[in-house]
Motif scaffolding. Structure first.
Motif, PDB file in Angstrom:
ATOM      1  N   LEU A   1      43.973  48.551  29.758  1.00 57.04           N
ATOM      2  CA  LEU A   1      43.359  48.044  30.981  1.00 57.04           C
ATOM      3  C   LEU A   1      43.359  49.152  32.019  1.00 57.04           C
ATOM      4  CD1 LEU A   1      45.014  44.514  31.526  1.00 57.04           C
ATOM      5  CD2 LEU A   1      42.802  45.003  30.518  1.00 57.04           C
TER       6      LEU A   1
ATOM      7  N   LEU B   1      42.681  49.433  36.118  1.00 54.00           N
ATOM      8  CA  LEU B   1      42.456  48.735  37.381  1.00 54.00           C
ATOM      9  C   LEU B   1      42.015  49.750  38.427  1.00 54.00           C
ATOM     10  CD1 LEU B   1      42.708  46.555  39.572  1.00 54.00           C
ATOM     11  CD2 LEU B   1      45.175  46.966  39.595  1.00 54.00           C
TER      12      LEU B   1
ATOM     13  N   LEU C   1      38.978  46.584  35.047  1.00 55.39           N
ATOM     14  CA  LEU C   1      39.132  45.576  36.098  1.00 55.39           C
ATOM     15  C   LEU C   1      38.765  46.262  37.411  1.00 55.39           C
ATOM     16  CD1 LEU C   1      42.549  44.037  34.974  1.00 55.39           C
ATOM     17  CD2 LEU C   1      40.246  43.327  34.329  1.00 55.39           C
TER      18      LEU C   1
ATOM     19  N   HIS D   1      40.280  42.636  42.432  1.00 54.12           N
ATOM     20  CA  HIS D   1      41.384  42.932  41.522  1.00 54.12           C
ATOM     21  C   HIS D   1      42.499  43.711  42.228  1.00 54.12           C
ATOM     22  CE1 HIS D   1      38.229  42.200  38.363  1.00 54.12           C
ATOM     23  NE2 HIS D   1      39.242  41.529  37.877  1.00 54.12           N
TER      24      HIS D   1
ATOM     25  N   ARG E   1      45.223  37.825  39.091  1.00 52.88           N
ATOM     26  CA  ARG E   1      44.175  38.055  38.087  1.00 52.88           C
ATOM     27  C   ARG E   1      44.581  39.164  37.118  1.00 52.88           C
ATOM     28  NH1 ARG E   1      40.802  37.663  42.909  1.00 52.88           N
ATOM     29  NH2 ARG E   1      39.794  35.613  42.882  1.00 52.88           N
ATOM     30  N   VAL E   2      45.078  40.268  37.664  1.00 46.68           N
ATOM     31  CA  VAL E   2      45.450  41.404  36.820  1.00 46.68           C
ATOM     32  C   VAL E   2      46.653  41.051  35.953  1.00 46.68           C
ATOM     33  CG1 VAL E   2      46.230  43.805  36.830  1.00 46.68           C
ATOM     34  CG2 VAL E   2      44.475  43.053  38.445  1.00 46.68           C
TER      35      VAL E   2
ATOM     36  N   ARG F   1      45.504  39.052  32.950  1.00 41.81           N
ATOM     37  CA  ARG F   1      44.806  39.852  31.950  1.00 41.81           C
ATOM     38  C   ARG F   1      45.775  40.754  31.188  1.00 41.81           C
ATOM     39  NH1 ARG F   1      42.170  38.143  29.568  1.00 41.81           N
ATOM     40  NH2 ARG F   1      41.170  40.034  28.774  1.00 41.81           N
TER      41      ARG F   1
END
Length: 350
Positions: free
Chosen positions: A120, A122, A144, A149, A335-336, A339
């Motif tokens: 991931l 961000l 993201l 985010h 949200r992060v 995920r």
């Protein structure tokens, strides 16, 4: 799987400030709330930020400071963890691979300027596009992107409704929040206060936020002793309430931008480092802030003009407030965290 153990590796210091640690700490708390066990690899500069804002968070002390030394220390520490979060511009794909050794990796970035090896990525920049990472991340990487985010402390989102109602009243400026980074790079906080005070009426107060080691602090303490309009907040734990109470801000172009957007606070944003320019320009382009670069030759004159406009023009403040509120809602950390935990679960089921 059992509760995942997640190691955080974040940068901090006089040149980069404490923003990497602060946003990583916010994400760590969100992950902890979902059952994860989080710890920080903590060289002295990181430990100093954690002492002030995350004393309850587990840490692994190290004397490593240079990126290569830090990556080596992290690779050893990560053996006892299930996943890794890296928020350090000095580390790139080879470091990420060496540290994680096949474990899930989340990289927090703002630059899109180097290869990253992550599951991931961000990047909360308002102008960031997936194409910016073409050729820089592996095919498996999930991006993201955008301010929704951004890891913002839940206390800000909890005050959003109250803040929007307060901004709608459109009263005169009574309180100005000055928040230019815990480390006060180049003594910018004192410089800004010196530019503001002569332009303030007697009824306007300044709430000045800075860290205990800020170079401006001794001079500002002397000034506050004889200037009743000036209140100092050193390593404050109450930024959400200070942001809510303010009518106007002079703030740095780092991660605190999202906090001010969540609470719709009109802001004169100061770009303090090259890595803040892109996001700051995007916010200014969206009419969410007025932005100035402290490196510009005419900075002081431009500051005086912009600050005077913000004090005198309620319509301008209203416009900035409405546009900034539309930038993000403050729920990015949750949200992060969701995920990343899903990624950890898929990569290491059971």
């Amino acid at each position: 799987m059992s509760a995942p153990r997640i190691l955080f590796l974040a940068d901090a210091g006089p040149a980069v400030g404490g923003g990497h640690v602060m946003r990583s700490l916010t994400l760590a708390r969100a992950l902890h709330g979902e059952g994860a066990a989080c710890a920080f690899l903590a060289p002295p500069a990181v430990a100093a930020v954690l002492d002030a804002f995350g004393a309850d968070v587990a840490r692994i002390a190290t004397d490593a400071a240079a990126p290569a030394e830090l990556a080596s220390a992290a690779a050893l520490a990560a053996r006892g963890f299930d996943a890794v979060v890296v928020d350090h511009y000095g580390l790139s794909a080879p470091d990420h691979r060496a540290i994680a050794a096949g474990k899930p990796v989340l990289v927090i970035d703002d630059l899109a300027d180097r290869p990253l090896d992550a599951d991931l990525v961000l990047d909360s920049g308002p102008a960031r596009k997936a194409a910016d990472y073409d050729g820089l991340v592996p095919a498996r990487a999930e991006l993201l992107l955008g301010p929704n985010h951004a890891p913002v402390r839940p206390a800000f989102a909890a005050l959003r409704k109250e803040a929007l109602a307060r901004r709608a009243e459109a009263g005169p400026v009574r309180r100005v929040l000055v928040s230019l980074g815990l480390t006060d790079v180049g003594g910018i906080t004192g410089r800004a206060v010196d530019l503001m005070l002569p332009r303030l009426g007697g009824a306007v107060a300044l709430d000045v936020v800075l860290g205990a080691g800020a170079p401006s602090l001794p001079g500002l303490r002397d000034l506050a002793a004889r200037e009743p309009r000036l209140a100092l907040h050193v390593d404050t734990q109450d930024m959400p309430r200070l942001t809510l109470a303010a009518d106007l801000a002079v703030g740095a172009g780092g991660s605190t931008s999202w906090e001010r957007c969540v609470l719709a606070l009109p802001t004169l944003l100061l770009v303090l480092a090259a890595n803040q320019r892109e996001a700051s320009a995007a916010l200014a382009g969206a009419d969410a802030v007025l932005a100035l670069d402290v490196a510009d030759a005419d900075f002081e004159a431009a500051f005086a003009e912009a600050f005077a406009r913000l004090l005198a023009e309620p319509d301008l403040r209203d416009r900035l407030s409405a546009a900034s509120a539309a930038v993000c809602d403050g729920r990015g950390a949750a949200r992060v965290a969701e995920r990343f935990l899903d990624t950890i679960g898929r990569k290491h089921p059971g």
